[in-house]
Design a protein around this motif. Structure first.
Motif, PDB file in Angstrom:
ATOM      1  N   ALA A 272       0.919  -1.220   0.029  1.00  0.00           N
ATOM      2  CA  ALA A 272       0.063   0.025  -0.158  1.00  0.00           C
ATOM      3  C   ALA A 272       0.908   1.210   0.024  1.00  0.00           C
ATOM      4  N   ARG A 273       2.039   1.273   0.838  1.00  0.00           N
ATOM      5  CA  ARG A 273       3.061   2.395   0.743  1.00  0.00           C
ATOM      6  C   ARG A 273       3.650   2.599  -0.776  1.00  0.00           C
ATOM      7  N   ILE A 274       3.795   1.555  -1.300  1.00  0.00           N
ATOM      8  CA  ILE A 274       4.557   1.706  -2.539  1.00  0.00           C
ATOM      9  C   ILE A 274       3.371   2.389  -3.576  1.00  0.00           C
ATOM     10  N   VAL A 275       2.122   1.594  -3.469  1.00  0.00           N
ATOM     11  CA  VAL A 275       1.161   2.305  -4.568  1.00  0.00           C
ATOM     12  C   VAL A 275       0.900   3.518  -4.253  1.00  0.00           C
ATOM     13  N   ALA A 276       0.927   3.902  -2.932  1.00  0.00           N
ATOM     14  CA  ALA A 276       0.364   5.382  -2.554  1.00  0.00           C
ATOM     15  C   ALA A 276       1.625   6.216  -3.051  1.00  0.00           C
ATOM     16  N   ALA A 277       2.855   5.829  -3.263  1.00  0.00           N
ATOM     17  CA  ALA A 277       3.818   6.846  -3.478  1.00  0.00           C
ATOM     18  C   ALA A 277       3.684   6.848  -4.959  1.00  0.00           C
ATOM     19  N   ALA A 278       3.557   5.795  -5.761  1.00  0.00           N
ATOM     20  CA  ALA A 278       3.237   5.855  -7.253  1.00  0.00           C
ATOM     21  C   ALA A 278       2.162   6.680  -7.470  1.00  0.00           C
ATOM     22  N   ASP A 279       1.130   6.567  -6.765  1.00  0.00           N
ATOM     23  CA  ASP A 279      -0.211   7.162  -7.200  1.00  0.00           C
ATOM     24  C   ASP A 279       0.098   8.523  -6.917  1.00  0.00           C
ATOM     25  N   LEU A 280       0.704   9.093  -5.964  1.00  0.00           N
ATOM     26  CA  LEU A 280       0.782  10.570  -5.748  1.00  0.00           C
ATOM     27  C   LEU A 280       1.845  11.184  -6.815  1.00  0.00           C
ATOM     28  N   PHE A 281       2.967  10.172  -7.037  1.00  0.00           N
ATOM     29  CA  PHE A 281       3.787  10.871  -8.185  1.00  0.00           C
ATOM     30  C   PHE A 281       3.025  11.232  -9.459  1.00  0.00           C
ATOM     31  N   ASP A 282       2.313  10.063 -10.024  1.00  0.00           N
ATOM     32  CA  ASP A 282       1.649  10.277 -11.161  1.00  0.00           C
ATOM     33  C   ASP A 282       0.635  11.577 -11.158  1.00  0.00           C
ATOM     34  N   ARG A 283      -0.095  11.468  -9.858  1.00  0.00           N
ATOM     35  CA  ARG A 283      -1.020  12.531  -9.830  1.00  0.00           C
ATOM     36  C   ARG A 283      -0.182  14.274  -9.906  1.00  0.00           C
ATOM     37  N   LEU A 284       0.989  14.083  -9.223  1.00  0.00           N
ATOM     38  CA  LEU A 284       1.794  15.470  -9.320  1.00  0.00           C
ATOM     39  C   LEU A 284       2.231  15.816 -10.655  1.00  0.00           C
ATOM     40  N   THR A 285       2.526  14.806 -11.272  1.00  0.00           N
ATOM     41  CA  THR A 285       2.978  15.304 -12.750  1.00  0.00           C
ATOM     42  C   THR A 285       1.942  16.093 -13.603  1.00  0.00           C
ATOM     43  N   THR A 286       0.831  16.298 -13.061  1.00  0.00           N
ATOM     44  CA  THR A 286      -0.241  17.143 -13.726  1.00  0.00           C
ATOM     45  C   THR A 286      -0.413  18.292 -12.740  1.00  0.00           C
ATOM     46  N   ASP A 287      -0.677  19.475 -13.362  1.00  0.00           N
ATOM     47  CA  ASP A 287      -0.817  20.805 -12.337  1.00  0.00           C
ATOM     48  C   ASP A 287      -2.379  20.786 -12.608  1.00  0.00           C
ATOM     49  N   PRO A 288      -3.203  20.644 -11.464  1.00  0.00           N
ATOM     50  CA  PRO A 288      -4.422  20.673 -11.742  1.00  0.00           C
ATOM     51  C   PRO A 288      -5.230  22.224 -12.133  1.00  0.00           C
ATOM     52  N   ALA A 289      -4.483  22.877 -11.537  1.00  0.00           N
ATOM     53  CA  ALA A 289      -4.862  24.594 -11.515  1.00  0.00           C
ATOM     54  C   ALA A 289      -4.666  24.984 -13.168  1.00  0.00           C
ATOM     55  N   LYS A 290      -3.438  24.302 -13.873  1.00  0.00           N
ATOM     56  CA  LYS A 290      -3.233  24.848 -15.290  1.00  0.00           C
ATOM     57  C   LYS A 290      -3.481  23.908 -16.203  1.00  0.00           C
ATOM     58  N   GLY A 291      -3.751  22.615 -15.798  1.00  0.00           N
ATOM     59  CA  GLY A 291      -3.765  21.284 -16.620  1.00  0.00           C
ATOM     60  C   GLY A 291      -2.785  21.059 -17.500  1.00  0.00           C
ATOM     61  N   SER A 292      -1.737  21.471 -17.004  1.00  0.00           N
ATOM     62  CA  SER A 292      -0.378  21.210 -18.121  1.00  0.00           C
ATOM     63  C   SER A 292       0.378  20.095 -17.342  1.00  0.00           C
ATOM     64  N   ARG A 293       1.258  19.500 -18.028  1.00  0.00           N
ATOM     65  CA  ARG A 293       2.382  18.528 -17.219  1.00  0.00           C
ATOM     66  C   ARG A 293       3.512  19.466 -16.517  1.00  0.00           C
ATOM     67  N   ARG A 294       3.749  18.770 -15.490  1.00  0.00           N
ATOM     68  CA  ARG A 294       4.845  19.217 -14.813  1.00  0.00           C
ATOM     69  C   ARG A 294       6.152  18.442 -14.983  1.00  0.00           C
ATOM     70  N   PRO A 295       7.313  18.930 -15.054  1.00  0.00           N
ATOM     71  CA  PRO A 295       8.485  17.964 -15.144  1.00  0.00           C
ATOM     72  C   PRO A 295       8.828  16.921 -13.967  1.00  0.00           C
ATOM     73  N   THR A 296       9.301  16.013 -14.457  1.00  0.00           N
ATOM     74  CA  THR A 296       9.712  15.037 -13.155  1.00  0.00           C
ATOM     75  C   THR A 296      10.381  15.718 -12.066  1.00  0.00           C
ATOM     76  N   ILE A 297      11.054  16.554 -12.256  1.00  0.00           N
ATOM     77  CA  ILE A 297      11.944  16.979 -11.235  1.00  0.00           C
ATOM     78  C   ILE A 297      11.138  17.869 -10.274  1.00  0.00           C
ATOM     79  N   GLU A 298      10.195  18.521 -10.720  1.00  0.00           N
ATOM     80  CA  GLU A 298       9.015  19.365 -10.086  1.00  0.00           C
ATOM     81  C   GLU A 298       8.316  18.314  -9.266  1.00  0.00           C
TER      82      GLU A 298
END
Length: 409
Positions: A272-298
């Motif tokens: 569950a901890r690993i899936v949570a980390a993967a889920d969070l990362f994938d969600r963070l690659t999109t900026d919901p306010a702008k609808g644009s992709r964030r770079p991995t480093i961000e």
């Protein structure tokens, strides 16, 4: 293969991979092998394409890094998730082909092992397959497997009651990644749109959204092994005890008198901890306010700063080795003002990859023959400062940043 920002694309460059429509995942605008023209480059910019992979003979050996994303195994995983999501939305008691999920996961593991667990391009590839909910599930499954394979000794320690060979087995982890949001398919449209980084403001909608892990758990328990079901149930449970649903489903696993009443830390199943980390990362690659992709480093920076308490710190520290902040084929600017292309990842120091400098010849460029390892002792003062026009120095962790930055990081 070279990753080129669209404003640097030139007529005659030949695509190394298809170009998907940013707003219509699964719909290819251009096929691999297409030679770019000025008009086409302009039209790609108009629809929101920001970068493309192009053929570059000097970097042909980097094509192997893309293999896990273009493999038939990943496509099979996508189809299984798509078909199940469709079935869940249409009938009350869907028949989920759990054996097919296990078979597809095993094939994806074989692909990853054969490819050497190469770094992944989640920031660029996850939206190119189809429906956002489905591609999210595939991306989470893929990244969960990469993390599980890289953390095999950690899995052994965390699952010490099991035989070593069983503790390292990650098939159930991949299945959990595919099915982690299956409960959301039963929610209203408003609740389905919510994510962990863009939760509903309306209390009723939020309560409905927060029910999806338990709904999904009830749908799959008995059809998958307990570790996969536990990961689905607790993938929104945070390391610091926040999140939901809070208590384990099995009363025998709940806290004893004097212990915290909520799931936290190592009380949460490691899958569950690993899936949570993967889920969070994938969600963070999109900026919901702008609808644009964030770079991995961000995205990695946000995980490490704004959401650090949510993620197992051991897993968080190893995220950059699974999703490198500077994946191979990326054009970057160095602190000495020169431009370079990343050609390899230093797994132990992923913020300091190996690069080859760019030598301009008019509007064309070639790469220097020799590579520069930014992790080498003699190069400690040299670092990546920009991706395109974006200064990324503030997103580099303090332990690998230059001394001047450490005071302000």
């Amino acid at each position: 293969m070279l990753l080129v920002q669209l404003d640097e694309a030139r007529e005659g460059m030949r695509l190394a991979t298809p170009v998907a429509h940013p707003e219509k995942p699964g719909h290819d605008l251009l096929k691999a092998g297409f030679a770019l023209t000025r008009d086409v480059i302009g039209r790609l910019g108009e629809v929101g394409v920001t970068s493309v992979f192009v053929d570059y003979p000097e970097l042909a050996d980097l094509d192997r890094f893309m293999d896990p994303y273009l493999s038939p195994a990943r496509q099979v995983v996508y189809r299984h998730v798509r078909d199940t999501m469709s079935a869940v939305q249409k009938v009350t008691r869907p028949t989920v082909a759990f054996p097919d999920y296990y078979a597809a996961t095993r094939e994806l593991i074989i692909t990853l092992m054969h490819g050497g667990q190469h770094p992944v391009y989640l920031d660029l590839m996850t939206r190119q397959m189809g429906d956002a909910a489905i591609t999210h599930a595939v991306a989470v499954s893929h990244l969960s497997l990469v993390l599980g394979l890289r953390l095999n000794e950690y899995l052994v320690r965390q699952r010490s009651r099991l035989a070593v060979s069983h503790a390292r087995e990650v098939v159930n982890l991949g299945v959990a990644g595919m099915l982690h949001d299956i409960g959301a398919a039963r929610l209203s449209e408003a609740a389905r749109r919510a994510t962990r980084v863009d939760a509903p403001a309306d209390d009723a909608v939020r309560a409905e959204w927060e029910s999806h892990p338990r709904v999904g758990y009830e749908m799959i328990k008995g059809g998958v092994e307990a570790s996969a079901a536990a990961a689905v149930l607790h993938h929104h449970q945070h390391w610091d005890g926040s999140g939901f649903p809070g208590l384990p489903a099995d009363p025998r696993e709940r806290a004893q008198p004097g212990e915290p009443s909520r799931n936290s830390g190592e009380r949460i199943h490691v899958f569950a901890r690993i899936v949570a980390a993967a889920d969070l990362f994938d969600r963070l690659t999109t900026d919901p306010a702008k609808g644009s992709r964030r770079p991995t480093i961000e995205a990695l920076h946000l995980m490490r700063t704004q959401h650090a308490g949510w993620v197992d710190p051991f897993i968080l520290a190893r995220m950059p080795s699974a999703v490198p902040p500077f994946p191979p084929g990326l054009k970057v600017r160095l602190s000495d003002g020169t431009v370079a292309v990343t050609v390899n990842v230093n797994v132990n120091r992923p913020y300091r990859p190996t690069v080859r400098r760019v030598v301009m010849q008019g509007e064309q460029f070639r790469l220097a023959t020799e590579s520069t390892d930014l992790a080498a002792r003699e190069n400690t003062g040299l670092r990546i400062t920009h991706l395109g026009k974006t200064n990324v120095e503030a997103w580099v962790p303090p332990d690998v940043a230059p001394a001047a930055m450490r005071k302000t990081a």
